[in-house]
Motif scaffolding. Structure first.
Motif, short mmCIF file in Angstrom:
data_model
loop_
_atom_site.label_atom_id
_atom_site.label_comp_id
_atom_site.label_asym_id
_atom_site.label_seq_id
_atom_site.Cartn_x
_atom_site.Cartn_y
_atom_site.Cartn_z
N ASP A 29 34.18 -42.50 10.73
CA ASP A 29 35.02 -42.32 12.11
C ASP A 29 35.50 -40.79 11.93
O ASP A 29 36.16 -40.19 10.97
N ASN A 31 37.96 -39.43 13.14
CA ASN A 31 39.50 -39.39 12.96
C ASN A 31 39.82 -39.57 11.69
O ASN A 31 41.10 -39.34 11.33
N ALA A 32 39.00 -40.12 10.90
CA ALA A 32 39.66 -40.60 9.56
C ALA A 32 39.51 -39.41 8.47
O ALA A 32 38.88 -38.38 8.61
N ALA A 33 40.37 -39.34 7.64
CA ALA A 33 40.62 -38.56 6.45
C ALA A 33 39.31 -38.60 5.61
O ALA A 33 38.53 -39.66 5.44
N SER A 35 36.30 -37.37 6.73
CA SER A 35 35.06 -37.39 7.59
C SER A 35 34.24 -36.20 7.39
O SER A 35 34.67 -35.10 7.22
N ARG A 57 33.87 -37.61 18.79
CA ARG A 57 34.61 -39.06 18.97
C ARG A 57 34.14 -39.81 20.10
O ARG A 57 34.03 -40.81 20.07
N HIS A 60 31.13 -41.31 18.62
CA HIS A 60 31.35 -42.23 17.81
C HIS A 60 31.74 -43.44 18.51
O HIS A 60 31.33 -44.48 18.11
#
Length: 137
Positions: A29, A31-33, A35, A57, A60
């Motif tokens: 993702d 948006n995820a830490a 990434s 994004r 994704h």
């Protein structure tokens, strides 16, 4: 029409890149830490959205079948992605009359010289309906 070895190598590399890219977008993702995808440097430095902001994004979201979310991340990129098979088919020789007006517009450099700067500025304006162009709106 036979393909040359260099063309075959290029098509193979493109197909491999597409498969790897899809796998990455499906499994990580943006948006995820942690990434593996970098953030937009233009947005990080200026706080403004560039033409491509939200594209990772959006891809994704597409990899997960979420078309409305993908479109909300970068409407212009998703619109261009949607018509790209028609443009490729035109280039490869399938040239039906109903596509002629679309090809006439997108093949004109002036169209892009107006559209891209307008889109860049418009997606940074803080008023409705321009806020709909910002990633994630």
């Amino acid at each position: 029409m036979a393909l040359k070895p260099l063309q075959i190598a290029g098509l193979t590399a493109a197909a491999l890149a597409a498969v790897v890219g899809f796998w990455l977008l499906r499994n990580f993702d943006p948006n995820a830490a942690g990434s593996p995808f970098p953030e937009c440097m233009f947005h990080a430095f200026t706080g403004w959205y560039c033409i491509g902001c939200g594209m990772t994004r959006a891809l994704h979201a597409l990899a997960h079948g979420d078309v409305p979310r993908a479109f909300s991340m970068n409407p212009l990129a998703m619109s261009m992605l949607a018509i790209s098979p028609l443009l490729a088919a035109w280039k490869l020789g399938w040239q039906p009359a109903f596509l002629r007006p679309l090809i006439a517009v997108v093949a004109e450099p002036k169209f892009w010289l107006v559209l891209l700067p307008f889109y860049w500025v418009a997606r940074n304006l803080p008023w409705f309906p321009f806020t709909l162009l910002a990633p994630g709106s």
